[in-house]
Design an enzyme around this catalytic site. Structure first.
Site, short mmCIF file in Angstrom:
data_model
loop_
_atom_site.label_atom_id
_atom_site.label_comp_id
_atom_site.label_asym_id
_atom_site.label_seq_id
_atom_site.Cartn_x
_atom_site.Cartn_y
_atom_site.Cartn_z
N HIS A 161 98.32 99.23 92.08
CA HIS A 161 97.01 99.67 91.57
C HIS A 161 96.04 98.51 91.38
O HIS A 161 94.86 98.73 91.12
CB HIS A 161 97.20 100.41 90.24
CG HIS A 161 96.19 101.50 90.02
ND1 HIS A 161 94.99 101.56 90.68
CD2 HIS A 161 96.21 102.58 89.20
CE1 HIS A 161 94.31 102.62 90.28
NE2 HIS A 161 95.03 103.25 89.38
N ARG A 162 96.52 97.28 91.53
CA ARG A 162 95.59 96.15 91.49
C ARG A 162 94.76 96.07 92.76
O ARG A 162 93.68 95.46 92.78
CB ARG A 162 96.38 94.84 91.31
CG ARG A 162 97.13 94.72 90.00
CD ARG A 162 98.03 93.50 89.99
NE ARG A 162 99.05 93.56 91.04
CZ ARG A 162 99.93 92.59 91.28
NH1 ARG A 162 99.90 91.49 90.54
NH2 ARG A 162 100.81 92.71 92.25
#
Length: 253
Positions: free
Chosen positions: A225-226
């Site tokens: 999700h980064r």
């Protein structure tokens, strides 16, 4: 403890239980491959913010074409995994954000111009992930043959680190066993991993409103999700489904 985040340093230790207090036990060594894999997966799970997107794609026509191909080409059969590998290659080309790695500084992206795909192989010694290189330039039959050869080598004498390095994304398929969904762990430094399970038969309306039965393939995409957002993940799985449904996929056979 310098490299361990404070939140982890503050956790209670795993209990060192004496299980023999509760009954007979047998202690065996964990296979070395499983020890190495466990160490890598533990690191990846703790350090990468995982999110898993689940969806189903329609493979009714794809499976019909695959069975027809295999009937006409008994010596060069196409497997569902080979189809998924080629579909993933197309999806990476259409969604380049997934064909990248987060830089060591955490602030840059390394965009890859090549398409290498790892495929998880279950072996008696543990999980191994051979990498197929230049997948977008390979034929379906070429992918199927290479997969079979690498899987056989993995289950036999094993694979070198070079044969398990350089992947852009990993595919983990449990379709030959079963299941409805799972949460695969990202193989760092990749930013996503695609899981596939057994095809499900689902009712759906046809153009006239009558109920027809369709073959639906459940896919589980875990992503970092980064780098990847939810909408990106949803589009990527749709892209894989569209590639699988494209009749020209078999033109690369």
């Amino acid at each position: 403890m310098r490299d361990v985040p404070a939140v982890l340093a503050g956790l209670a230790p795993i209990p060192d239980a004496d299980f023999s207090e509760f009954g007979p036990v047998e202690i065996t060594d964990l296979p070395r491959i499983q020890q190495l894999t466990g160490a890598f997966l533990g690191r990846n799970w703790v350090t990468i913010p995982h999110v898993t997107h689940h969806d189903e794609v329609d493979v009714t026509d794809t499976e019909r074409r695959r069975h027809a191909w295999n009937t006409d080409h008994a010596d060069t059969k196409i497997t569902p995994v080979a189809l998924l590998v080629l579909a993933l290659a197309r999806a990476l080309r259409d969604n380049p954000k997934f064909n990248a790695s987060l830089g060591a500084d955490g602030k840059s992206l390394v965009q890859k111009a090549y398409v290498n795909i790892g495929v998880a192989v279950d072996t008696p010694k543990g999980l191994m992930v051979p990498v197929l290189r230049g997948v977008d330039d390979k034929t379906l039959t070429g992918i199927a043959r290479e997969l079979a050869a690498l899987a056989e080598k993995a289950r036999g004498k094993g694979l070198s680190m070079a044969e398990m390095s350089g992947g852009c994304i990993t595919l983990s398929s449990l379709g030959h066993i079963g299941g409805t969904a799972f949460t695969p762990i990202i193989n760092a430094p990749e930013v996503a991993v695609l899981g596939a399970v057994a095809i499900q038969i689902r009712p759906a309306p046809d153009a006239d409103g009558a109920v027809v039965w369709r073959k639906m393939l459940p896919l589980s995409l875990s992503y970092d999700h980064r780098v990847i957002n939810g909408a990106d993940a949803a589009r990527f799985v749709k892209s894989v489904g569209a590639a699988l449904a494209d009749p020209t996929l078999f033109e690369q056979a």
